[in-house]
Scaffold this motif. Structure first.
Motif, PDB file in Angstrom:
ATOM      1  N   THR A  51       0.816  -1.208   0.000  1.00 30.76           N
ATOM      2  CA  THR A  51       0.000   0.000   0.000  1.00 30.76           C
ATOM      3  C   THR A  51       0.855   1.265   0.000  1.00 30.76           C
ATOM      4  N   ASP A  52       0.472   2.205  -0.830  1.00 31.49           N
ATOM      5  CA  ASP A  52       1.193   3.468  -0.987  1.00 31.49           C
ATOM      6  C   ASP A  52       0.966   4.379   0.221  1.00 31.49           C
ATOM      7  N   GLU A  53       2.034   5.014   0.715  1.00 36.64           N
ATOM      8  CA  GLU A  53       1.953   5.845   1.918  1.00 36.64           C
ATOM      9  C   GLU A  53       0.998   7.018   1.744  1.00 36.64           C
ATOM     10  N   SER A  54       1.165   7.768   0.679  1.00 33.85           N
ATOM     11  CA  SER A  54       0.339   8.958   0.488  1.00 33.85           C
ATOM     12  C   SER A  54      -1.132   8.588   0.411  1.00 33.85           C
ATOM     13  N   TYR A  55      -1.429   7.539  -0.336  1.00 36.63           N
ATOM     14  CA  TYR A  55      -2.832   7.165  -0.522  1.00 36.63           C
ATOM     15  C   TYR A  55      -3.468   6.746   0.798  1.00 36.63           C
ATOM     16  N   ILE A  56      -2.822   5.850   1.536  1.00 43.92           N
ATOM     17  CA  ILE A  56      -3.445   5.319   2.743  1.00 43.92           C
ATOM     18  C   ILE A  56      -3.549   6.382   3.828  1.00 43.92           C
ATOM     19  N   ARG A  57      -2.583   7.310   3.874  1.00 41.95           N
ATOM     20  CA  ARG A  57      -2.692   8.399   4.840  1.00 41.95           C
ATOM     21  C   ARG A  57      -3.873   9.315   4.500  1.00 41.95           C
ATOM     22  N   ARG A  58      -4.042   9.609   3.217  1.00 42.66           N
ATOM     23  CA  ARG A  58      -5.181  10.448   2.809  1.00 42.66           C
ATOM     24  C   ARG A  58      -6.504   9.761   3.110  1.00 42.66           C
ATOM     25  N   LEU A  59      -6.588   8.476   2.797  1.00 39.73           N
ATOM     26  CA  LEU A  59      -7.825   7.732   3.032  1.00 39.73           C
ATOM     27  C   LEU A  59      -8.173   7.706   4.517  1.00 39.73           C
ATOM     28  N   CYS A  60      -7.195   7.416   5.353  1.00 38.58           N
ATOM     29  CA  CYS A  60      -7.447   7.319   6.790  1.00 38.58           C
ATOM     30  C   CYS A  60      -7.765   8.677   7.403  1.00 38.58           C
ATOM     31  N   ALA A  61      -7.135   9.741   6.901  1.00 41.09           N
ATOM     32  CA  ALA A  61      -7.452  11.081   7.384  1.00 41.09           C
ATOM     33  C   ALA A  61      -8.905  11.432   7.064  1.00 41.09           C
ATOM     34  N   TYR A  62      -9.352  11.043   5.875  1.00 41.10           N
ATOM     35  CA  TYR A  62     -10.748  11.298   5.493  1.00 41.10           C
ATOM     36  C   TYR A  62     -11.690  10.437   6.325  1.00 41.10           C
ATOM     37  N   TRP A  63     -11.313   9.205   6.575  1.00 38.92           N
ATOM     38  CA  TRP A  63     -12.130   8.320   7.407  1.00 38.92           C
ATOM     39  C   TRP A  63     -12.287   8.912   8.811  1.00 38.92           C
ATOM     40  N   GLN A  64     -11.234   9.523   9.302  1.00 46.00           N
ATOM     41  CA  GLN A  64     -11.254  10.088  10.645  1.00 46.00           C
ATOM     42  C   GLN A  64     -12.080  11.372  10.720  1.00 46.00           C
ATOM     43  N   ASP A  65     -11.904  12.264   9.768  1.00 44.76           N
ATOM     44  CA  ASP A  65     -12.460  13.614   9.916  1.00 44.76           C
ATOM     45  C   ASP A  65     -13.428  14.047   8.818  1.00 44.76           C
ATOM     46  N   GLY A  66     -13.518  13.300   7.709  1.00 39.83           N
ATOM     47  CA  GLY A  66     -14.355  13.753   6.608  1.00 39.83           C
ATOM     48  C   GLY A  66     -15.507  12.834   6.255  1.00 39.83           C
ATOM     49  N   PHE A  67     -15.421  11.575   6.626  1.00 36.55           N
ATOM     50  CA  PHE A  67     -16.430  10.595   6.229  1.00 36.55           C
ATOM     51  C   PHE A  67     -17.736  10.841   6.980  1.00 36.55           C
ATOM     52  N   ASP A  68     -18.849  10.741   6.246  1.00 36.19           N
ATOM     53  CA  ASP A  68     -20.178  10.968   6.806  1.00 36.19           C
ATOM     54  C   ASP A  68     -20.744   9.637   7.308  1.00 36.19           C
ATOM     55  N   PHE A  69     -20.643   9.395   8.601  1.00 33.77           N
ATOM     56  CA  PHE A  69     -21.102   8.126   9.153  1.00 33.77           C
ATOM     57  C   PHE A  69     -22.626   8.012   9.139  1.00 33.77           C
ATOM     58  N   ASP A  70     -23.325   9.132   9.279  1.00 34.75           N
ATOM     59  CA  ASP A  70     -24.787   9.095   9.158  1.00 34.75           C
ATOM     60  C   ASP A  70     -25.186   8.722   7.734  1.00 34.75           C
ATOM     61  N   GLY A  71     -24.456   9.274   6.767  1.00 35.25           N
ATOM     62  CA  GLY A  71     -24.723   8.916   5.378  1.00 35.25           C
ATOM     63  C   GLY A  71     -24.441   7.447   5.105  1.00 35.25           C
ATOM     64  N   PHE A  72     -23.393   6.931   5.719  1.00 30.80           N
ATOM     65  CA  PHE A  72     -23.066   5.511   5.610  1.00 30.80           C
ATOM     66  C   PHE A  72     -24.226   4.655   6.112  1.00 30.80           C
ATOM     67  N   ALA A  73     -24.740   4.965   7.287  1.00 27.67           N
ATOM     68  CA  ALA A  73     -25.869   4.208   7.832  1.00 27.67           C
ATOM     69  C   ALA A  73     -27.096   4.346   6.934  1.00 27.67           C
ATOM     70  N   ALA A  74     -27.324   5.542   6.403  1.00 28.78           N
ATOM     71  CA  ALA A  74     -28.478   5.749   5.522  1.00 28.78           C
ATOM     72  C   ALA A  74     -28.358   4.923   4.250  1.00 28.78           C
ATOM     73  N   ARG A  75     -27.159   4.836   3.707  1.00 26.23           N
ATOM     74  CA  ARG A  75     -26.973   4.016   2.502  1.00 26.23           C
ATOM     75  C   ARG A  75     -27.222   2.535   2.805  1.00 26.23           C
ATOM     76  N   LEU A  76     -26.778   2.072   3.960  1.00 29.81           N
ATOM     77  CA  LEU A  76     -27.034   0.681   4.336  1.00 29.81           C
ATOM     78  C   LEU A  76     -28.523   0.417   4.496  1.00 29.81           C
ATOM     79  N   ASN A  77     -29.259   1.414   5.002  1.00 27.70           N
ATOM     80  CA  ASN A  77     -30.668   1.228   5.329  1.00 27.70           C
ATOM     81  C   ASN A  77     -31.613   1.687   4.226  1.00 27.70           C
ATOM     82  N   ALA A  78     -31.089   1.969   3.060  1.00 27.85           N
ATOM     83  CA  ALA A  78     -31.934   2.439   1.958  1.00 27.85           C
ATOM     84  C   ALA A  78     -32.846   1.341   1.432  1.00 27.85           C
ATOM     85  N   TRP A  79     -32.508   0.085   1.717  1.00 32.39           N
ATOM     86  CA  TRP A  79     -33.288  -1.055   1.218  1.00 32.39           C
ATOM     87  C   TRP A  79     -33.590  -2.001   2.376  1.00 32.39           C
TER      88      TRP A  79
END
Length: 385
Positions: A43-71
């Motif tokens: 795994t590339d350093e730049s990519y995984i650091r960016r992904l994890c930073a977004y997971w920590q501070d940018g990812f919409d967890f409410d949106g994640f739950a809504a997508r799971l519960n759409a059906w």
């Protein structure tokens, strides 16, 4: 198997678990990387650091739950194991049942954007003749199916569990589609329940145990070259599978403790098995990748997802069932697990449709939704229920 009881299910993500994830991501003790190594060592350093930073501070967890519960989702118990699945009935009277089965390191989220077009094609610019009742199970040990509870949950057992659910839902005949482990599971179902499986479509078609060190007779020059490429891929990139087959629990301790570690382990496969021209961002956005990663993380199913490799045996899985039901095969250009057609047709003895797609990779439904819909619809349109 006795008919299972089925209960409605709604996904809920505990805010405390989200806070814990963010804390763990923020405290990641990163490994060192050699300068300029990119993806060459994993795994590339730049990519995984960016992904994890977004997971920590940018990812919409409410949106994640809504997508799971759409059906609509459901839980059931089959032979002491839990099975989670989506079940969406089409309003089209002539719709036919279609089961979509994922693999590793994927999940049901690969299919969420396909449920609408498959169940209500008219609303998505399609033909009502292409309507399906859609069933999307989480494999045993994956996602909301939860950790497996006992040994012996093989790909064959997973198929039998899905068949029991289909019977409980009142579908005596149905179509199957799968990739990765999904192709192994659905192929086992096609062999074991040919009276129930009307037709099978796979986007990864195994042609026997991948062991190019053993000469295979009857291959022409092109097929021999293709088999050699498979052997090269297995030599370079199959280490993950042998670890998950031989030491699943050892690996799982790290994956269950470190979200960054889980992300690195899984994202490496999305990079290696997808045609992206060197730019993974061009084919997968962070939200889609993190929907999949978050499902593994919040359900704590890294260990039990690995166990499928141990229980089934990675190499033995490819010496799977002989399938005689009508079969469609779609091979996307970036799929690394590619057997010669003559070997594939030793296992699949009734291939009625063969498609070579110029774009897309191992996660075809996730990456190339329109192409996936087109080939799946076209194949099943020609099949009798």
């Amino acid at each position: 198997m006795s008919a299972p009881d089925i209960t409605l299910f709604t996904a809920a993500i505990d805010p405390a678990d989200i806070a814990d994830l963010r804390t763990r991501l923020g405290r990641t003790r990163w490994a060192d990387w050699l300068p300029g190594s990119g993806w060459g060592y994993g795994t590339d350093e730049s990519y995984i650091r960016r992904l994890c930073a977004y997971w920590q501070d940018g990812f919409d967890f409410d949106g994640f739950a809504a997508r799971l519960n759409a059906w609509p989702q459901f839980l059931t118990q089959v032979d002491g194991e839990q099975l989670h699945f989506y079940h969406i009935r089409s309003a089209v009277e002539a719709a036919r049942p279609l089961v979509l089965v994922h693999g590793w390191p994927g999940s049901v989220v690969e299919f969420l954007d396909l449920i609408g077009p498959l169940t209500d094609p008219v609303a998505h610019g399609g033909d009502p003749a292409d309507a399906f009742h859609v069933i999307v199970p989480s494999l045993p040990g994956y996602g909301f199916s939860g950790p497996t509870r006992q040994p012996g949950v093989t790909a064959q057992k997973a198929g039998a569990m899905i068949a029991a659910v289909m019977e409980a839902l009142g579908y005596p005949r149905y179509f199957l589609q799968g990739g990765d482990w999904g192709s192994i599971v659905t192929s086992a179902m096609a062999q074991n329940f040919p009276d129930r499986v009307a037709a099978l479509h796979v986007n990864m078609a195994p042609g026997g145990p991948p062991n190019p060190a053993i000469p295979v007779e009857g291959l022409d020059a092109d097929e021999a070259a293709e088999y050699a490429r498979l052997g090269q891929h297995m030599a370079i990139d199959a280490g993950y599978a042998f670890i998950q087959t031989t030491r699943p629990q050892t690996l799982a301790v790290a994956m269950n403790d470190s979200p960054a570690g889980l992300a690195a382990w899984i994202i490496d496969k999305f990079h290696a098995w997808t045609d992206h021209g060197g730019d993974l961002d061009a084919v997968f956005d962070f939200d889609h990748l993190l929907d999949n990663l978050s499902l593994y993380w919040f359900t704590g199913t890294a260990a039990s997802s690995f166990r499928l490799y141990h229980e089934t045996n990675f190499r033995a899985a490819y010496a799977h069932a002989v399938v005689d039901v009508p079969t469609g095969i779609a091979r996307f250009a970036g799929e690394p697990f590619r057997w010669p057609r003559s070997l594939i047709e030793r296992n699949y003895r009734n291939v009625t449709d063969w498609q070579e797609l110029p774009l897309g990779g191992h996660f075809a439904a996730f990456q190339r939704k329109d192409d996936f819909l087109r080939v799946v619809r076209a194949f099943f349109a020609r099949q009798s229920p």
